[in-house]
Design an enzyme around this catalytic site. Structure first.
Site, PDB file in Angstrom:
ATOM      1  N   LYS A 200       0.854  -1.189   0.000  1.00 29.71           N
ATOM      2  CA  LYS A 200       0.000   0.000   0.000  1.00 29.71           C
ATOM      3  C   LYS A 200       0.895   1.246   0.000  1.00 29.71           C
ATOM      4  CE  LYS A 200      -1.597   2.688   3.120  1.00 29.71           C
ATOM      5  NZ  LYS A 200      -1.555   3.950   2.381  1.00 29.71           N
ATOM      6  N   GLU A 274      10.182   1.091  10.257  1.00 31.14           N
ATOM      7  CA  GLU A 274      11.166   2.161  10.042  1.00 31.14           C
ATOM      8  C   GLU A 274      10.415   3.467  10.282  1.00 31.14           C
ATOM      9  OE1 GLU A 274      14.213   1.812   9.547  1.00 31.14           O
ATOM     10  OE2 GLU A 274      14.479  -0.182   8.702  1.00 31.14           O
ATOM     11  N   CYS A 308      13.790  11.173   7.165  1.00 31.84           N
ATOM     12  CA  CYS A 308      13.841  10.683   8.546  1.00 31.84           C
ATOM     13  C   CYS A 308      15.239  10.799   9.144  1.00 31.84           C
ATOM     14  CB  CYS A 308      13.350   9.248   8.591  1.00 31.84           C
ATOM     15  SG  CYS A 308      14.103   8.262   7.303  1.00 31.84           S
TER      16      CYS A 308
HETATM   17  P1  NAD Z   1       2.537   8.187   7.910  1.00 33.91           P
HETATM   18  O1  NAD Z   1       2.782   7.381   9.111  1.00 33.91           O
HETATM   19  O2  NAD Z   1       1.511   9.231   7.947  1.00 33.91           O
HETATM   20  O3  NAD Z   1       2.165   7.254   6.687  1.00 33.91           O
HETATM   21  C1  NAD Z   1       3.012   6.173   6.300  1.00 33.91           C
HETATM   22  C2  NAD Z   1       2.152   5.089   5.712  1.00 33.91           C
HETATM   23  O4  NAD Z   1       1.405   4.489   6.793  1.00 33.91           O
HETATM   24  C3  NAD Z   1       1.126   5.590   4.699  1.00 33.91           C
HETATM   25  O5  NAD Z   1       1.036   4.674   3.640  1.00 33.91           O
HETATM   26  C4  NAD Z   1      -0.153   5.626   5.516  1.00 33.91           C
HETATM   27  O6  NAD Z   1      -1.316   5.501   4.740  1.00 33.91           O
HETATM   28  C5  NAD Z   1       0.042   4.432   6.429  1.00 33.91           C
HETATM   29  N1  NAD Z   1      -0.754   4.447   7.656  1.00 33.91           N
HETATM   30  C6  NAD Z   1      -1.138   5.511   8.385  1.00 33.91           C
HETATM   31  N2  NAD Z   1      -1.871   5.111   9.438  1.00 33.91           N
HETATM   32  C7  NAD Z   1      -1.949   3.759   9.381  1.00 33.91           C
HETATM   33  C8  NAD Z   1      -2.577   2.760  10.189  1.00 33.91           C
HETATM   34  N3  NAD Z   1      -3.297   3.094  11.260  1.00 33.91           N
HETATM   35  N4  NAD Z   1      -2.435   1.468   9.831  1.00 33.91           N
HETATM   36  C9  NAD Z   1      -1.725   1.131   8.752  1.00 33.91           C
HETATM   37  N5  NAD Z   1      -1.121   2.029   7.930  1.00 33.91           N
HETATM   38  C10 NAD Z   1      -1.226   3.336   8.253  1.00 33.91           C
HETATM   39  O7  NAD Z   1       3.970   8.750   7.502  1.00 33.91           O
HETATM   40  P2  NAD Z   1       4.274   9.736   6.295  1.00 33.91           P
HETATM   41  O8  NAD Z   1       3.743  11.060   6.753  1.00 33.91           O
HETATM   42  O9  NAD Z   1       3.853   9.147   5.004  1.00 33.91           O
HETATM   43  O10 NAD Z   1       5.871   9.724   6.288  1.00 33.91           O
HETATM   44  C11 NAD Z   1       6.600  10.510   7.133  1.00 33.91           C
HETATM   45  C12 NAD Z   1       7.092   9.704   8.320  1.00 33.91           C
HETATM   46  O11 NAD Z   1       7.817   8.567   7.848  1.00 33.91           O
HETATM   47  C13 NAD Z   1       8.057  10.488   9.151  1.00 33.91           C
HETATM   48  O12 NAD Z   1       7.808  10.290  10.517  1.00 33.91           O
HETATM   49  C14 NAD Z   1       9.406   9.905   8.754  1.00 33.91           C
HETATM   50  O13 NAD Z   1      10.406  10.073   9.709  1.00 33.91           O
HETATM   51  C15 NAD Z   1       9.070   8.490   8.500  1.00 33.91           C
HETATM   52  N6  NAD Z   1      10.066   7.874   7.607  1.00 33.91           N
HETATM   53  C16 NAD Z   1      10.958   6.994   8.145  1.00 33.91           C
HETATM   54  C17 NAD Z   1      11.932   6.409   7.342  1.00 33.91           C
HETATM   55  C18 NAD Z   1      12.924   5.442   7.933  1.00 33.91           C
HETATM   56  O14 NAD Z   1      13.661   4.809   7.169  1.00 33.91           O
HETATM   57  N7  NAD Z   1      12.995   5.273   9.233  1.00 33.91           N
HETATM   58  C19 NAD Z   1      11.981   6.697   5.982  1.00 33.91           C
HETATM   59  C20 NAD Z   1      11.053   7.600   5.465  1.00 33.91           C
HETATM   60  C21 NAD Z   1      10.091   8.168   6.290  1.00 33.91           C
END
Ligand code: NAD
Length: 504
Positions: A200, A274, A308
């Site tokens: 997804k 992650e 991140c």
């Molecule tokens: P987000 O958590 O809003 O969304 C990430 C994904 O999770 C999306 O596909 C979203 O639809 C899904 N999601 C949201 N709620 C969910 C739930 N309850 N159940 C299942 N899936 C769900 O994050 P974002 O805003 O897309 O990305 C930014 C975040 O990602 C930041 O916190 C960043 O630090 C982190 N990030 C981490 C890494 C890493 O390697 N550690 C890399 C990139 C981004």
């Protein structure tokens, strides 16, 4: 030092977006779900608009998937995994190499889509696509090197054999900051280890993942890679709870990771997370301050700070804090902000969405209200587009909110410390543990300080340099599980012990 003495960053606005409007439609992918090797319409009627954040224009609409769409995709993945899991590493390696070749042959289409969907500069999109290709190529090779403990007689009269197996169907949930690259970090090792996938993408940035599906359709085994678009709380939630999904891997925020882990816990599903970060950059007095400032310019503002691992929280020794801040502000003053089409020199694009833009603005307003010193930037730009000025906030006191929570924008804070112990304690005083950097020319500090920092990656005199051979992943609130490297292949496979009794 006053702001007027310094060069200000450049803002480019242009009508180049109009020309992009004509290049985008021919490369846009189909917008159904990709299940069992073909695009299908899905069971719901709702659509999600996909917006170009540099223009605020809707560029496509995708399906808001439902739980039953996930169920159909999981069924296809279960069926496909049986034969895919039985292939040899060589056969899987050939499929991964083919995917790399397909992306390489279509790299311009991917770059156009990624820039249009995220607003990121073309140079960042180019880097994303190059890293994506390299990820598939690395995993194509690495998958053929996987080994396990040697077989042997460990109990009298019995021979043990350790098998390494795929886990089965893996649910993958990706974020919006590097849509294609974060998908590749999951798809490549998961397929390499013999699993099938239901992925997804972020509801905000599904287009490059759908493009990948379009281009691999019919060229890789049907059903090993399925894509269901939609919201986290429906599609993501169903992936986390589905009984036939063996493992769910998410890159995203801490809140989403917690939700997925909680749901997955009910079926004792494996979880790979992650999550967010707030990387400290510890600058010692003997450091090359110009190099450190240039490093923060690049690693703090790459992808508009929506990374991140962004170098967003500087901790600098008090004796050089003023000099370092001057270098940093001068460096940040050379950044060019604008839409991807506004010029090849653009380095800073917009925030991904209006809600995220509002959140970053709120953090800046809060810092100003707390009386913190804005050394450069500090405001949003006039629209259209969700642009924030590259910002440095200096003289930040210990524990300030802006220096402890993830802003995920072009905002770097500068705090000072007086002793090495204080620097280490303050750097570790963070709910996150993804990455950090240390800047020093002292060989002893360059080893002793990283060993005491509680972060999954620690760079010395560098920041945000990645390679496929080395693991990426965090500690504490940044999650667990490793992307890239042989460790990712470990995470996406399981060991089985078979013991044979000689006398039977
Ligand atoms: P987000 O958590 O809003 O969304 C990430 C994904 O999770 C999306 O596909 C979203 O639809 C899904 N999601 C949201 N709620 C969910 C739930 N309850 N159940 C299942 N899936 C769900 O994050 P974002 O805003 O897309 O990305 C930014 C975040 O990602 C930041 O916190 C960043 O630090 C982190 N990030 C981490 C890494 C890493 O390697 N550690 C890399 C990139 C981004």
């Amino acid at each position: 030092m006053t702001l007027t003495d310094l060069e200000r960053f450049t803002v480019r606005r242009s009508s180049a977006e109009q020309s992009r409007a004509s290049v985008l439609p021919p490369v846009l992918p189909p917008t159904g779900h990709f299940i069992g090797g073909s695009f299908v319409p899905g069971s719901g009627t709702r659509l999600i608009d996909v917006v170009d954040p540099s223009t605020e224009q809707v560029i496509a609409s995708v399906q808001a998937g439902t739980a039953s769409d996930v169920d159909i995709a999981v069924e296809a993945a279960v069926a496909a995994q049986k034969s895919w899991g039985a292939t040899t590493p060589k056969e899987r390696s050939e499929v991964l190499s083919l995917i790399a070749n397909i992306i390489e042959a279509n790299r311009e289409a991917f770059e156009i889509i990624e820039s249009a969907n995220t607003g990121k500069p073309r140079s960042v999109a180019e880097d994303d696509v190059s890293s994506t290709i390299d990820t598939f190529r690395f995993m194509a090779g690495a998958s053929r090197t996987l080994t396990s403990m040697a077989g042997g007689d460990y109990a009298t009269g019995h021979t043990s054999v350790i098998l390494r197996e795929p886990v089965g169907v893996v649910g993958v949930i990706t974020p919006w900051n590097y849509p294609l690259l974060m998908a590749a970090w999951k798809i490549a090792p998961i397929l390499a280890a013999g699993n099938s996938i239901v992925l997804k993408p972020s509801e905000q940035t599904p287009l490059s993942t759908l493009k990948l599906a379009e281009l691999v359709a019919g060229r890789i085994p049907d059903g090993i890679l399925n894509v269901v678009t939609g919201q986290g709380r429906t599609v993501g939630q169903r992936l986390a709870e589905h009984p036939d999904v063996a493992l769910v891997a998410l890159t995203g925020s801490v809140v989403s990771g917690q939700a997925v882990a909680e749901t997955a816990g009910r079926s004792v599903k494996r979880v790979h997370l992650e999550l967010g970060g707030k990387a400290p950059v510890v600058v010692f007095p003997d450091a090359d301050l110009r190099a450190a400032a240039a490093g923060v310019r690049n690693a703090g503002f790459w992808n508009a700070g929506q990374d991140c691992g962004a170098a967003c929280r500087v901790l600098v020794h008090e004796s050089v804090a003023e000099e370092f801040t001057e270098h940093l502000v001068r460096e940040v003053g050379t950044l060019v902000v604008g839409a991807p089409g506004a010029g090849d020199d653009v380095e800073i694009g917009p925030m991904i969405s209006r809600p995220h833009f509002e959140r970053v603005k709120e953090s800046l307003a809060e810092a100003k209200a707390a009386g913190l010193q804005v050394a450069i930037g500090g405001s949003a730009l006039e629209g259209p587009g969700y642009f924030i000025e590259p910002t440095v906030i200096s003289n930040v006191p210990a524990g300030a909110h802006i220096a402890t929570h993830e802003i995920f924008g072009p905002v770097v804070t500068v705090e000072s410390f007086s002793t090495t112990e204080e620097a280490i304690t303050r750097a570790n005083e963070s709910p996150y543990g993804l990455s950090a950097s240390v800047w020093t020319r002292d060989s002893s500090l360059s080893l002793s300080v990283p060993k005491q920092l509680d972060f999954g990656t620690v760079w010395v005199n560098a920041h945000l340099v990645l390679a496929c051979e080395v693991p990426w992943g965090g500690f504490k609130g940044s999650g667990y599980g490793r992307d890239l490297s042989l460790y990712a292949l470990d995470d996406y496979s399981r060991t089985k012990h078979v013991m044979i009794n000689h006398s039977a």
